[in-house]
Motif scaffolding. Structure first.
Motif: not given
Length: 124
Positions: A45-51, A103-109, A111-116
């Motif tokens: 899983r890779e980062f695409a974008a963040a706000i 500051t928005p992260g670029t690594h999946r770890n 992030y605290d919550y995820w969608g399906q």
């Protein structure tokens, strides 16, 4: 607790566009950085974008910069990903994620919550 539900995926031809949406539950959506990640078959899983949660600063992976635009509507508890000039290599499951402040992260770890996830398929 934040629940995230993505929508808007589908099948489009190369060069086309899609807009993904991610609806969040809870009253503190505005306190979360929001990110979009993607995962292609057999890949990480890779980062695409963040706000960012404040100021609306945006961040993009080099692979999508200039083609994708992330935005948010705090009144609707929704974050969007406008994807233009789509390529077959953009084919993946796209996930929305929430990270509390900072500051928005670029690594999946980070992030605290995820969608399906929602499937995006680009045909050549």
């Amino acid at each position: 607790q934040v629940q995230l539900v993505e929508s808007g995926g589908g099948l489009v031809q190369a060069g086309g566009s899609l807009r993904l949406s991610c609806a969040a539950s809870g009253r503190t959506f505005s306190s979360y950085n929001m990110g979009w990640f993607r995962q292609a078959p057999g890949k990480e899983r890779e980062f695409a974008a963040a706000i960012s949660w404040i100021g609306g600063r945006t961040y993009y992976a080099d692979s999508v910069k200039g083609r994708f635009t992330i935005s948010r509507d705090n009144a609707k508890n929704t974050v969007y990903l406008q994807m233009n000039s789509l390529k077959p290599e953009d084919t993946a499951v796209y996930y929305c994620a929430a990270e509390y402040r900072g500051t928005p992260g670029t690594h999946r770890n980070e992030y605290d919550y995820w969608g399906q996830g929602t499937q995006v398929t680009i045909s050549s």
